[in-house]
Design an enzyme around this catalytic site. Structure first.
Site, short mmCIF file in Angstrom:
data_model
loop_
_atom_site.label_atom_id
_atom_site.label_comp_id
_atom_site.label_asym_id
_atom_site.label_seq_id
_atom_site.Cartn_x
_atom_site.Cartn_y
_atom_site.Cartn_z
CG LEU A 1 -1.96 -1.13 1.28
CD1 LEU A 1 -2.77 -1.03 2.56
CD2 LEU A 1 -2.88 -1.10 0.08
CB VAL B 1 10.52 7.52 8.00
CG1 VAL B 1 11.90 7.63 8.63
CG2 VAL B 1 10.16 8.79 7.27
N GLY C 1 9.17 1.88 7.56
CA GLY C 1 8.86 0.57 7.03
C GLY C 1 7.89 0.64 5.87
CB VAL D 1 1.82 0.11 4.90
CG1 VAL D 1 0.43 -0.33 5.35
CG2 VAL D 1 2.42 1.02 5.97
CE LYS E 1 5.18 1.88 9.22
NZ LYS E 1 4.82 3.28 9.40
CG LEU F 1 -9.08 1.63 9.11
CD1 LEU F 1 -8.69 2.91 9.80
CD2 LEU F 1 -10.38 1.08 9.70
CG ASP G 1 5.80 10.19 10.54
OD1 ASP G 1 5.86 11.32 10.05
OD2 ASP G 1 5.74 9.16 9.86
CG LEU H 1 -4.57 15.18 6.57
CD1 LEU H 1 -5.23 15.43 7.90
CD2 LEU H 1 -4.97 16.23 5.55
#
EC number: 2.7.10.1
Length: 1339
Positions: free
Chosen positions: A713, A717, A719, A721, A740, A788, A832, A835
């Site tokens: 996805l 920084v 890893g 996902v 992750k 999600l 971190d 948005l």
């Protein structure tokens, strides 16, 4: 360039003329696979070599030169340029092997399993004849295999060759030893590398002299003198047409990795179409057609089809196609390349039912009589009948021994083709010799000998072969390919009557009788020659096709005096023997034969034609009518019965479908319950020590076998996902999750053990943080969260910016602050926050993700590198950038940037700036510009988050309180200019997601777990749609509020000169002195001269600006018309006239379970006054007019509050209060950084024509009753000090009309500010203005 380089170029140019014609016409000849075994003497070997390799350029196979005499002239080998297999030179006596043009040895076959060149024992111990020189002066490439040169007593200069320059494979074995000594040295121009003593014998180096930039060969030492990647053996230039030999294939002189494909992609039609320029791979050459004795397999010329394919003939082209079902059986032959040297009793059973021999058939005396040495018994002659099924031999047929009682080779009576793809000895494809009892050949079906020569010799009783017309069998000239001798003389054969049958044609015969004719004089029937066919008489009746007699179909009626049929099918009969069904003659009419629509029944009519029965006949018939049906019941099914049957059938179908649906729904509900059980259930980690407390961890410890990654996805920084699925051990359900993967790039840390920090992250559970389902320790740590499907909030606001309203934006800000406050309570620093790391669980609920990840890495991995593209410099506080210091207050800075992203609908902060420039800009006091939709109140909250001093920044608790307050009246703080129709309420927000997106989200199995919450939110959205009904003007932002900065810069400077001289710039227009707008460093909306925050005070730059504006306006007493259509203008005046109501009980808060704040839209007529407010003051005393003097205005601006009711006591603990409800005082708001400052002078409202002062008073002073304050504020966690209180402001709704123009009142000058106090990078200034000390004095 050196002299050797010049010779290299000359050598290349010398062969360029021949190299350019490489792909156009090449003499290709077959190689051999005999090894060291030979037949005959040295002269025979020489003749064999001469016939095989005369004028040959490419040897398709192996070049084997063995046992050749000293006087042999081998100059015919000089044209050979390429050998696809290996080169074997052994036991020869000639002095020089002339292969001056040999460039490439491909090594597709290697000798002894590893050598491409094998030279050994080339000398005569009894004489001085020996091999002295290998003239391989052009050899520059051995693609596969090594080199073996040993025990050649007179062979020189082999140890001077740099074989590593020739051999491509680095680890290939090279053995060069025990060769000639006392050899002359190389010529001086060769620099010690040569094939002989002359200057023309220098070795050509094409690899070891190349520049490092060259991947393969080169034609010089410079970097621009590299050969093309497809070249082999060197080149004369960089193009693929400059190669001396090709690494893969030669296509008309150009070296290519593959030949033109049979299908090409048409870019216009988007389809694969036949390639008109197709070529086939024949060895290393692309040819337009394969040789006639090869077959085509896809794009390859092969000797035989693979086992799963069969050979077919298409338009004259032999091709390999997949078999339909069982393939014709192909069997391995004997001879060279096979594990058997002859047919014998040990292998003859392997030829049962063979139709094709892949290779050769050898019949030697050791096979028939047995081989005592290898303990092989004699062959039973009757077993030779297994070859009667053989129709083709792809190689050669060699018969040197045959059973004495068998006088012909009739076991091969069905043999039609001898391919000759591999030849015996000197190129023979058919060899029959020394068979003393054979009288005839008996190859009655042989039609073609594709390649090779015919050798029939020393068969003393053999006849009939004299009559054969060999030109019909052989391809090419027959004279050069026939060697028939020492058989029985023709005269003796004729004398004994051993001649062809009279029915044979002049083509001859294979033996006695009409069945052995090569072709017939009249007609043939099943391979036997006859005088006539049974067309008019005789049994069975026949028809003639190309001089062959074929029988008619058995259902044809024999005719007298005329032909019975004209073909072999049942539809070719002149008259049927029994019945005719359509065009076909049949034995009986169809009776119950299954057709496309059911069983078929027919009856024969008077002419024996088959006619169909009535459609209702189910057991046959004797006529076309219904009453002619056989076995039909007397009473037919009535119509009511038919209706009942149809109804029952449909009912059964519906019951089956309904049951299937219920079963499917039950399984789905069962899976949902199982998913809810796994997603909601936590695990208790037992203490490792008796003194430790049990830790209730909501996350699980997964096994790697339970997780499966599907796709990536994104990456950040810390890893990568992945979207994946979780399959609980022992269950069949698949739960979609996000995985992750965190890796330590330094390799110093492994994640095998479960640490306390991992358990701490797993124990967090809040409505506004993404809950960790579990973690999987290992070499890399895998964090598993719920998937999600709506994605990140950043992507959402970018895609739906046209449909997002102020209510959603402010509520999202509240929820992010609450999630971060929860992390702060649990001592979890995010590091971190952005948005992109805020996920959208539902259209109205967001959750903070990626928290606590940085603490899982070693300290060195958390150091910041400004050059690293993924480091979130733009979201980091200054102390984090400079010192790597991360605290909850540094997260507050990131929160301010996140809110800025939200209010700009996903714009990039500091766009156009390099990361290294950002710290300097921040130190100079420059900050992100005010978003276009934000009022100064919202923007000042962001600015307070970006204070240099981290102790001055607000806390997340204060931020949640501030955004909760603003979310009560969204249009007052966010002004989104959007076109709206006359019938659309401007305050009603459309759905942030489309219907399709909502449906896709509902289809996700993990969203079903929150079904009840989503239903409540849908009801809440309906309530909001009807409740938020404000005038159209409240959503309109004036165009005058524009940033002076370039939009691409994305920040605002905060260290500018003061505005003390701004009020002096005035212009006289139309007899009126009007103020020009001061040069602002951040947008200031028109119609808003004071802060819109409910505390009623202004911050540093605002106070300074307003003091100067007040001074200018008090001197000029101008009456500039201003619009009154801004809701913030009304709410500001309303805050001065509305009393502060007591705090409502926690149970009446207008906030749903997901933190969605309800706007306060329930208006009341009146409310009780409170001491110290201005609610009892009349309009004439509160709103100044032009006739009022300055003293009255000044007195009003300095009016203080008399007193306030006592605040409620501070809660004893957070559990009593709950993080959802933050306490505020009843009269003073605990808003962010508020201070008690001077009330502002009210602005005089001059109503327009048609509006009375009473109406305006009623409109502007309308407020709620006491009961309307129940859902006004959310309870905060602690009460602020008295000095930090501020008055409460309420949103209200007008009756639907408003004054079109407003005029500014005369403002009294406030306390002057020094220029040094207004610097934005001065922490003391902000500390004094935003967070006053306890002893600060009010004015």
């Amino acid at each position: 360039m050196s002299a050797i380089g010049t010779l290299q170029v000359l050598g290349f140019l010398l062969s360029l003329a021949r190299g350019s014609e490489m792909g156009n016409s090449q003499a290709v000849c077959p190689g051999t696979l005999n090894g060291l075994s030979v037949t005959g003497d040295a002269d025979n070997q020489y003749q064999t070599l001469y016939k095989l390799y005369e004028k040959c350029e490419v040897v398709m196979g192996n070049l084997e030169i063995v046992l050749t005499g000293h006087n042999a002239d081998l100059s015919f080998l000089q044209w050979i340029r390429e050998v696809t297999g290996y080169v074997l030179v052994a036991m020869n006596e000639f002095s020089v092997l002339p292969l001056p043009n040999l460039r490439v040895v491909r090594g597709t076959q290697v000798y002894d399993g590893k050598f491409a060149i094998f030279v050994m024992l080339n000398y005569n111990t009894n004489s001085s004849h020996a091999l002295r020189q290998l003239r391989f002066t052009q050899l520059t490439e051995i693609l596969l295999g090594g080199v073996y040169i040993e025990k050649n007593d007179k062979l020189c200069h082999m140890d001077t060759i740099d074989w590593r320059d020739i051999v491509r494979v680095p680890d290939a074995e090279i053995v060069v030893k025990n060769n000639g000594g006392n050899c002359p040295p190389c010529h001086e121009v060769c620099k010690g590398r040569c094939w002989g003593p002359g200057p023309e014998d220098c070795q050509i180096l094409t690899k070891t002299i190349c520049a490092p930039q060259c991947n393969g060969r080169c034609f010089g030492p410079n970097p621009n003198q590299c050969c093309h990647d497809e070249c082999a053996g060197g080149c004369s230039g960089p193009q693929d047409t400059d190669c001396f030999a090709c690494r893969h294939f030669n296509d008309s002189g150009a070296c290519v990795p593959r030949c033109p494909a049979p299908l090409v992609y048409n870019k216009l039609t988007f389809q694969l179409e036949p390639n008109p320029h197709i070529k086939y791979q024949y060895g290393g050459v692309c040819v337009a057609s394969c040789p006639h004795n090869f077959v085509v397999d896809q794009t390859f010329c092969v000797r035989a089809c693979p086992a799963d394919k069969m050979e077919v003939d298409k338009n004259g082209l032999k091709m390999c196609e997949p078999c339909r079902g069982l393939c014709p059986k192909a069997c391995e032959g004997t001879g060279s390349g096979s594990r058997y040297q002859t047919v014998d009793s040990s292998n003859i059973d392997g030829f049962v039912n063979c139709t094709k021999i892949l290779g050769n058939l050898d019949f030697l005396i050791t096979g028939l009589n047995g081989d005592p040495w290898h303990k092989i018994p004699a062959l039973d002659p009757e077993k030779l009948n297994v070859f009667r099924t053989v129709r083709e031999i792809t190689g050669y047929l060699n018969i040197q021994s045959w059973p004495p009682h068998m006088h012909n080779f009739s076991v091969f009576s069905n043999l039609t083709t001898i391919g000759g793809r591999s030849l015996y000895n000197r190129g023979f494809s058919l060899l029959i010799m020394k068979n003393l009892n054979v009288t005839s050949l008996g190859f009655r079906s042989l039609k073609e000998i594709s390649a090779g020569r015919v050798y029939i010799s020393a068969n003393q009783q053999l006849c009939y072969h004299h009559s054969l017309n060999w030109t019909r069998l052989l391809r090419g000239p027959a004279e050069e390919r026939l060697d028939i001798k020492y058989n029985r003389p023709l005269g003796e054969c004729v004398a004994e009557g051993k001649v062809c049958d009279p029915l044979c044609s002049s083509g001859g015969c294979w033996g006695p009788g009409p069945g052995q004719c090569l072709s017939c004089r009249n007609y043939s029937r099943e391979g036997v020659c006859v005088t006539h066919c049974n067309v008019l008489q005789g049994e069975p009746r026949e028809f003639v096709h190309e001089a062959h007699c074929f029988s008619c179909h058995p259902e044809c009626q024999p005719m007298e005096g005329t032909s019975t049929c004209n073909g072999s099918g049942s539809d070719a009969c002149a008259r049927c023997a029994h019945f005719r069904d359509g065009p076909h003659c049949v034995n009986s009419c169809p009776h119950g034969i299954l057709g496309a629509k059911g069983p078929i029944y027919k009856y024969p009519d008077a002419q024996n034609e088959c006619r169909p029965c009535h459609e209702n006949c189910t057991q046959g018939c004797k006529g076309p009518e219904l009453q002619d049906c056989l076995g039909q019941a007397e009473v037919l099914m009535s119509k009511p019965h038919l209706v009942i049957a149809v109804t029952v059938g449909l009912t059964v179908i519906f019951l089956i479908l309904g049951g299937s649906f219920l079963y499917w729904r039950g399984r789905r509900i069962q899976n949902k319950r199982a998913m809810r059980r796994y997603l909601e259930r936590g695990e208790s980690i037992e203490p490792l020590d008796p003194s430790e407390k049990a830790n209730k961890v909501l996350a699980r410890i997964f096994k790697e076998t339970e997780l499966r990654k599907l796709k990536v996805l994104g990456s950040g920084v810390f890893g990568t996902v992945h979207k994946g699925i979780w399959i609980p051990e022992g269950e069949s359900i698949k739960i979609p999750v996000c995985i992750k993967v965190i890796e330590d790039k330094s390799g110093r840390q492994s994640f095998q053990a479960v640490t306390d920090h991992m358990l701490a992250v797993g124990s967090l559970d809040h409505a506004h943080i993404v809950r960790l389902l579990g973690l999987c320790p290992g070499s890399s740590l895998q964090l598993v969260t719920q998937y999600l499907p709506l994605g990140s909030l950043l992507d959402h606001v970018r895609q739906h910016r046209e449909t997002l309203g102020p209510q959603l934006l402010l509520n999202w800000g509240v929820q992010i602050a609450k999630g971060m406050y929860y992390l702060e309570e649990h001592s979890m620093v995010h590091r971190d926050l952005a948005l992109r790391n805020v996920m959208l669980k539902s259209p109205s609920q967001v959750q903070v993700a990626d928290f606590g990840v940085a603490d899982l890495l070693p300290p060195d991995d958390k150091q910041l590198l400004h050059s690293e593209a993924k480091t979130p410099i733009k979201w980091m506080a200054l102390e984090s950038i400079h010192f790597g210091k991360y605290t909850h207050q540094s997260d507050v800075w990131s929160y301010g940037v996140t809110v800025w992203e939200l209010m700009t609908f996903g714009a990039e902060p500091y766009a156009g700036l390099r990361l290294a420039e950002i710290p300097d800009l921040l130190e100079k006091g420059e900050r992100l510009a005010q978003p276009q939709i934000c009022t100064i109140d919202v923007y000042m909250v962001m600015v307070k988050c970006w204070m240099i001093d981290e102790n001055i920044r607000p806390t997340f608790k204060e931020l949640a309180n501030e955004f909760t307050r603003m979310a009560r009246d969204p249009p007052r703080y966010l002004v989104i200019k959007r076109a709206s129709g006359p019938g659309i309420p401007p305050a009603a927000e459309p759905s942030a997601l489309s219907t399709k997106e909502l449906q896709d989200a509902e289809l996700e199995p993990d969203l079903d777990l929150d079904l009840d919450v989503e239903v409540e939110e849908e009801g809440l959205a309906t309530t909001l749609g009807s409740a938020l009904s404000l005038p159209t003007g409240t959503l309109t932002r004036p165009r005058g509020s524009q940033s002076l900065l370039s939009p691409s810069s994305g920040y605002m400077p905060m260290n500018q000169s003061n505005l003390g001289e701004a009020c002096l710039d005035s212009a006289v227009l139309g007899g009126r002195e009007q103020f020009s707008r001061p040069i602002s460093l951040h947008p200031i909306p028109r119609g808003r001269q004071t802060s819109e925050s409910s505390e009623g005070h202004v911050t540093g730059s605002e106070a300074e600006l307003q003091e100067r504006v007040s001074m200018c306006r008090s001197r000029s007493r101008s009456r500039s018309p201003r619009p009154r259509g801004d809701s913030a203008y009304h709410s500001q005046r309303h805050s001065l006239l509305t009393p502060v109501t007591p705090l409502s009980p926690p149970g009446l808060e207008e906030e749903d379970g997901n933190g969605y704040v309800m706007p306060d839209t329930h208006l009341r007529g009146t409310s009780s006054s409170r001491e110290g407010t201005l609610s009892s003051v009349g309009l004439s005393s509160v709103l100044g007019t032009e006739e009022e003097d300055e003293d009255e205005e000044y007195e009003y601006m300095n009016r203080k509050r008399r007193g306030s009711p006592a605040r409620p006591p501070r809660p004893g603990s957070l559990e009593e209060l709950g993080y959802e409800y933050m306490d505020v005082g009843s009269d003073l708001s605990a808003s962010l950084g508020s201070t008690q400052s001077c009330p502002l002078h009210p602005m005089a409202i001059v109503p327009s024509a048609g509006t009375t002062p009473d109406e305006d008073y009623e409109y502007m002073n309308r407020r709620r009753g006491a009961g309307g304050s129940g859902g006004d504020y959310a309870a905060m966690g602690a009460c602020p000090a008295a000095e930090q209180g501020y008055e409460e402001m309420r949103a209200f709704q007008g009756p639907g009309h408003q004054a079109p123009h407003v005029r500014y009142a005369r403002l009294k000058t406030l306390r002057s500010l020094e220029a040094t106090d207004s610097a934005f990078d001065n922490p003391d200034y902000w500390h004094s203005r935003l967070f006053p000390k306890a002893n600060a004095q009010r004015i």
